[in-house]
Design a protein around this motif. Sequence first.
Motif, PDB file in Angstrom:
ATOM      1  N   UNK A  81       0.821  -1.216   0.000  1.00 59.77           N
ATOM      2  CA  UNK A  81       0.000   0.000   0.000  1.00 59.77           C
ATOM      3  C   UNK A  81       0.853   1.263   0.000  1.00 59.77           C
ATOM      4  N   UNK A  82       1.945   1.256   0.783  1.00 63.82           N
ATOM      5  CA  UNK A  82       2.813   2.435   0.839  1.00 63.82           C
ATOM      6  C   UNK A  82       3.507   2.674  -0.498  1.00 63.82           C
ATOM      7  N   UNK A  83       3.951   1.615  -1.161  1.00 65.06           N
ATOM      8  CA  UNK A  83       4.600   1.775  -2.463  1.00 65.06           C
ATOM      9  C   UNK A  83       3.589   2.215  -3.519  1.00 65.06           C
ATOM     10  N   UNK A  84       2.354   1.741  -3.408  1.00 65.52           N
ATOM     11  CA  UNK A  84       1.318   2.190  -4.344  1.00 65.52           C
ATOM     12  C   UNK A  84       1.049   3.682  -4.182  1.00 65.52           C
ATOM     13  N   UNK A  85       0.977   4.161  -2.940  1.00 59.77           N
ATOM     14  CA  UNK A  85       0.776   5.596  -2.711  1.00 59.77           C
ATOM     15  C   UNK A  85       1.951   6.404  -3.239  1.00 59.77           C
ATOM     16  N   UNK A  86       3.154   5.888  -3.081  1.00 55.52           N
ATOM     17  CA  UNK A  86       4.343   6.592  -3.586  1.00 55.52           C
ATOM     18  C   UNK A  86       4.303   6.701  -5.099  1.00 55.52           C
ATOM     19  N   UNK A  87       3.888   5.649  -5.765  1.00 61.57           N
ATOM     20  CA  UNK A  87       3.796   5.701  -7.227  1.00 61.57           C
ATOM     21  C   UNK A  87       2.725   6.675  -7.689  1.00 61.57           C
ATOM     22  N   UNK A  88       1.604   6.717  -6.967  1.00 56.18           N
ATOM     23  CA  UNK A  88       0.550   7.670  -7.322  1.00 56.18           C
ATOM     24  C   UNK A  88       1.070   9.101  -7.236  1.00 56.18           C
ATOM     25  N   UNK A  89       1.839   9.406  -6.178  1.00 52.64           N
ATOM     26  CA  UNK A  89       2.396  10.755  -6.021  1.00 52.64           C
ATOM     27  C   UNK A  89       3.496  11.044  -7.031  1.00 52.64           C
ATOM     28  N   UNK A  90       4.128   9.990  -7.548  1.00 49.01           N
ATOM     29  CA  UNK A  90       5.242  10.168  -8.481  1.00 49.01           C
ATOM     30  C   UNK A  90       4.774  10.454  -9.900  1.00 49.01           C
ATOM     31  N   UNK A  91       3.563  10.058 -10.241  1.00 51.46           N
ATOM     32  CA  UNK A  91       3.084  10.180 -11.625  1.00 51.46           C
ATOM     33  C   UNK A  91       3.138  11.618 -12.146  1.00 51.46           C
ATOM     34  N   UNK A  92       2.628  12.633 -11.414  1.00 53.28           N
ATOM     35  CA  UNK A  92       2.702  14.005 -11.960  1.00 53.28           C
ATOM     36  C   UNK A  92       4.127  14.479 -12.207  1.00 53.28           C
ATOM     37  N   UNK A  93       5.061  14.116 -11.342  1.00 53.30           N
ATOM     38  CA  UNK A  93       6.452  14.541 -11.520  1.00 53.30           C
ATOM     39  C   UNK A  93       7.039  13.934 -12.782  1.00 53.30           C
ATOM     40  N   UNK A  94       6.792  12.659 -12.999  1.00 51.18           N
ATOM     41  CA  UNK A  94       7.314  11.989 -14.194  1.00 51.18           C
ATOM     42  C   UNK A  94       6.723  12.602 -15.462  1.00 51.18           C
ATOM     43  N   UNK A  95       5.423  12.884 -15.452  1.00 47.91           N
ATOM     44  CA  UNK A  95       4.783  13.459 -16.627  1.00 47.91           C
ATOM     45  C   UNK A  95       5.327  14.851 -16.936  1.00 47.91           C
ATOM     46  N   UNK A  96       5.499  15.678 -15.910  1.00 45.85           N
ATOM     47  CA  UNK A  96       6.003  17.031 -16.123  1.00 45.85           C
ATOM     48  C   UNK A  96       7.422  16.990 -16.673  1.00 45.85           C
ATOM     49  N   UNK A  97       8.270  16.172 -16.083  1.00 46.09           N
ATOM     50  CA  UNK A  97       9.645  16.102 -16.568  1.00 46.09           C
ATOM     51  C   UNK A  97       9.706  15.504 -17.972  1.00 46.09           C
TER      52      UNK A  97
END
Length: 278
Positions: free
Chosen positions: A245-261
């Motif tokens: 669950x913690x890794x899933x939440x981390x990936x959810x938060x990471x998606x906008x950063x990856x898309x912007x970069x």
Amino acid sequence: MNRNERSTNIMAYVILLLGSFVMLAPFAWTVSTAFKTQEHVFDLPPKWIPDPFTWNNFVAVWNKAPLLTGFMNSAIIVVCVLGVGLFVSAMAAYAFSKFDFPYKETIFLCLLATMMIPYSVVMIPQFIGFSYLNWVDTLLPLIVPGLFGHIVTIFFFKQFMQGGIPSDLIDAAKIDGASYFRTFASVALPIVKPAIAAQAALGFMGIWNDFLGPVIYLHSKEKQTIQVIIASLQANYISQANYPNMMAASLIALVPVVLVFFFCQRYFIESLSISGLK
């Protein structure tokens, strides 16, 4: 290329390849764990491809934690700070790069000197000041300071404008009767778009991943940003051992950063090549 040079290049590529594996291993483990079930997290030997593969961790953490609220709060901060702060920084850089005024270099050096002041020095005075304004537990302490630009961004824009904006264009705009602001908006700003996109990407990552500021000023759960919510998952929303669950939440938060970069990386490389920064 002789044999020694070829051997040196091969050795360098091998070392870089091994280093890339070491750097990417934690991220690969995060992605793999996010799609695993709880009982298969610490399988030996480790299984990098989840078996069974499940999306339930993302659904569970989205339902348990107020991730949408964290997304909205982080987005408000990012839009306000970048929307106004980048424009103010561009105007300041334009003045320092294209105008001559008394003590220009002294003022700029004083601004650069502020980069050497660590945040821990100003953290307590800022908190006291914002407390007097009754801004604690609001988004204002995280938004208002960024509205006046940042010296690193100003320095970056200044280097870009000095080499990327010909003075002849500015002189031509003056001859046509354009005001200072019209010259900046119509001539300088369109040319600086690659630098703005690069700083927008870097600024987005810095603001989105900021943890210390929100922890200091935001106390209510409905005001917390996405990073604070993820950090509090173990204590408030899920069990301490629920790594999927913690890794899933981390990936959810990471998606906008990856898309912007991903969308801004072309402008980032272009701005560095034009400004001459390394």
